[in-house]
Design a protein around this motif. Sequence first.
Motif, PDB file in Angstrom:
ATOM      1  N   LEU A  77       0.877  -1.108   0.057  1.00 14.63           N
ATOM      2  CA  LEU A  77       0.126  -0.172   0.123  1.00 14.63           C
ATOM      3  C   LEU A  77       0.902   1.352   0.062  1.00 14.63           C
ATOM      4  CD1 LEU A  77      -2.478   1.757   0.751  1.00 14.63           C
ATOM      5  CD2 LEU A  77      -2.158   1.247   2.859  1.00 14.63           C
ATOM      6  N   VAL A  78       0.497   2.074  -0.903  1.00 15.10           N
ATOM      7  CA  VAL A  78       1.183   3.540  -0.920  1.00 15.10           C
ATOM      8  C   VAL A  78       0.311   4.459  -1.089  1.00 15.10           C
ATOM      9  CG1 VAL A  78       2.887   4.722  -2.156  1.00 15.10           C
ATOM     10  CG2 VAL A  78       3.078   2.459  -2.387  1.00 15.10           C
ATOM     11  N   TYR A  79       0.662   5.397  -0.245  1.00  9.23           N
ATOM     12  CA  TYR A  79      -0.530   6.572  -0.309  1.00  9.23           C
ATOM     13  C   TYR A  79       0.057   7.992  -0.024  1.00  9.23           C
ATOM     14  CZ  TYR A  79       0.452   6.809   4.806  1.00  9.23           C
ATOM     15  OH  TYR A  79       1.169   6.809   6.232  1.00  9.23           O
ATOM     16  N   VAL A 132       6.514   0.114   6.706  1.00 14.11           N
ATOM     17  CA  VAL A 132       7.761  -0.015   6.230  1.00 14.11           C
ATOM     18  C   VAL A 132       8.708   1.259   5.712  1.00 14.11           C
ATOM     19  CG1 VAL A 132       7.539  -2.410   5.616  1.00 14.11           C
ATOM     20  CG2 VAL A 132       7.223  -0.895   3.766  1.00 14.11           C
ATOM     21  N   GLN A 133       7.740   2.117   5.222  1.00 10.67           N
ATOM     22  CA  GLN A 133       8.341   3.403   4.959  1.00 10.67           C
ATOM     23  C   GLN A 133       7.530   4.612   5.167  1.00 10.67           C
ATOM     24  OE1 GLN A 133      11.326   4.851   3.256  1.00 10.67           O
ATOM     25  NE2 GLN A 133      12.462   2.863   3.714  1.00 10.67           N
ATOM     26  N   ASN A 134       7.952   5.911   5.215  1.00 12.21           N
ATOM     27  CA  ASN A 134       6.846   6.794   5.055  1.00 12.21           C
ATOM     28  C   ASN A 134       5.982   6.438   3.937  1.00 12.21           C
ATOM     29  OD1 ASN A 134       8.372   8.052   7.188  1.00 12.21           O
ATOM     30  ND2 ASN A 134       9.237   9.537   5.830  1.00 12.21           N
ATOM     31  N   SER A 135       4.654   6.446   4.149  1.00  9.49           N
ATOM     32  CA  SER A 135       3.495   6.395   3.156  1.00  9.49           C
ATOM     33  C   SER A 135       3.433   5.003   2.568  1.00  9.49           C
ATOM     34  CB  SER A 135       3.724   7.485   2.357  1.00  9.49           C
ATOM     35  OG  SER A 135       3.516   8.892   2.908  1.00  9.49           O
ATOM     36  N   VAL A 136       4.185   3.957   3.246  1.00  9.84           N
ATOM     37  CA  VAL A 136       4.217   2.418   2.416  1.00  9.84           C
ATOM     38  C   VAL A 136       4.121   1.416   3.443  1.00  9.84           C
ATOM     39  CG1 VAL A 136       5.596   0.981   1.179  1.00  9.84           C
ATOM     40  CG2 VAL A 136       6.023   3.386   0.746  1.00  9.84           C
ATOM     41  N   LEU A 137       3.180   0.710   3.223  1.00  8.00           N
ATOM     42  CA  LEU A 137       3.007  -0.599   4.248  1.00  8.00           C
ATOM     43  C   LEU A 137       2.924  -1.783   3.160  1.00  8.00           C
ATOM     44  CD1 LEU A 137       0.679   1.942   5.391  1.00  8.00           C
ATOM     45  CD2 LEU A 137       0.710   0.524   7.244  1.00  8.00           C
ATOM     46  N   GLU A 138       3.076  -2.909   3.831  1.00 11.38           N
ATOM     47  CA  GLU A 138       2.920  -4.165   3.256  1.00 11.38           C
ATOM     48  C   GLU A 138       2.506  -5.239   4.354  1.00 11.38           C
ATOM     49  OE1 GLU A 138       7.492  -5.698   3.444  1.00 11.38           O
ATOM     50  OE2 GLU A 138       6.755  -4.508   1.598  1.00 11.38           O
ATOM     51  N   LYS A 143      16.494   1.039   8.227  1.00 12.39           N
ATOM     52  CA  LYS A 143      15.379   0.349   8.317  1.00 12.39           C
ATOM     53  C   LYS A 143      14.322   1.508   8.939  1.00 12.39           C
ATOM     54  CE  LYS A 143      13.356  -3.924   9.436  1.00 12.39           C
ATOM     55  NZ  LYS A 143      13.476  -5.329   9.689  1.00 12.39           N
ATOM     56  N   LYS A 144      13.273   1.638   8.324  1.00 10.94           N
ATOM     57  CA  LYS A 144      12.055   2.423   8.975  1.00 10.94           C
ATOM     58  C   LYS A 144      10.833   1.892   9.497  1.00 10.94           C
ATOM     59  CE  LYS A 144      13.266   6.696   6.734  1.00 10.94           C
ATOM     60  NZ  LYS A 144      12.580   7.984   6.385  1.00 10.94           N
ATOM     61  N   GLY A 145      10.875   0.646   9.197  1.00 13.55           N
ATOM     62  CA  GLY A 145       9.482   0.088   9.821  1.00 13.55           C
ATOM     63  C   GLY A 145       9.694  -1.560   9.650  1.00 13.55           C
ATOM     64  N   GLY A 146       8.621  -2.293   9.636  1.00 12.58           N
ATOM     65  CA  GLY A 146       8.691  -3.839   9.376  1.00 12.58           C
ATOM     66  C   GLY A 146       7.840  -4.445  10.499  1.00 12.58           C
ATOM     67  N   GLU A 147       8.004  -5.581  10.427  1.00 12.98           N
ATOM     68  CA  GLU A 147       7.147  -6.399  11.472  1.00 12.98           C
ATOM     69  C   GLU A 147       7.491  -6.293  12.948  1.00 12.98           C
ATOM     70  OE1 GLU A 147       7.415 -10.599  10.143  1.00 12.98           O
ATOM     71  OE2 GLU A 147       7.118 -10.053   8.137  1.00 12.98           O
ATOM     72  N   ASP A 148       8.458  -5.933  13.247  1.00 17.57           N
ATOM     73  CA  ASP A 148       8.852  -5.412  14.749  1.00 17.57           C
ATOM     74  C   ASP A 148       7.649  -4.290  15.104  1.00 17.57           C
ATOM     75  OD1 ASP A 148      10.325  -4.705  13.050  1.00 17.57           O
ATOM     76  OD2 ASP A 148      11.712  -3.648  14.537  1.00 17.57           O
ATOM     77  N   ASN A 149       7.239  -3.574  14.303  1.00 16.80           N
ATOM     78  CA  ASN A 149       6.559  -2.425  14.540  1.00 16.80           C
ATOM     79  C   ASN A 149       5.209  -2.663  14.444  1.00 16.80           C
ATOM     80  OD1 ASN A 149       8.842  -0.978  15.241  1.00 16.80           O
ATOM     81  ND2 ASN A 149       8.895  -0.127  13.221  1.00 16.80           N
TER      82      ASN A 149
END
Length: 87
Positions: free
Chosen positions: A5-7, A28-34, A79-85
């Motif tokens: 998802l990108v917004y 996972v990143q600013n404005s990006v989820l997966e 690394k800005k995000g991920g499963e641990d967040n």
Amino acid sequence: MFVILVYDVNTKRVAKVLKTARKYLYWVQNSVLEGDITEANFTKLKGELLKKINQEEDSVLFYTFRSKNYSKREEYGVKKGGEDNFL
């Protein structure tokens, strides 16, 4: 299915969109989820986001794959995000 998802939304709605998306996907990143998501939850996510965005000025993109096995991601730098967040 695996979804990216990108917004790009107005700053007034960023927090609401992120909070909604994080119920279903990993940030996972600013404005990006997966993440992996069921068809039912994908439908719920889309419905919830459509209620939060202004379709005249905001943009939401979904990239869908049968599974994570059919995707590849290379990551460099911080690394800005991920499963641990995950909330």
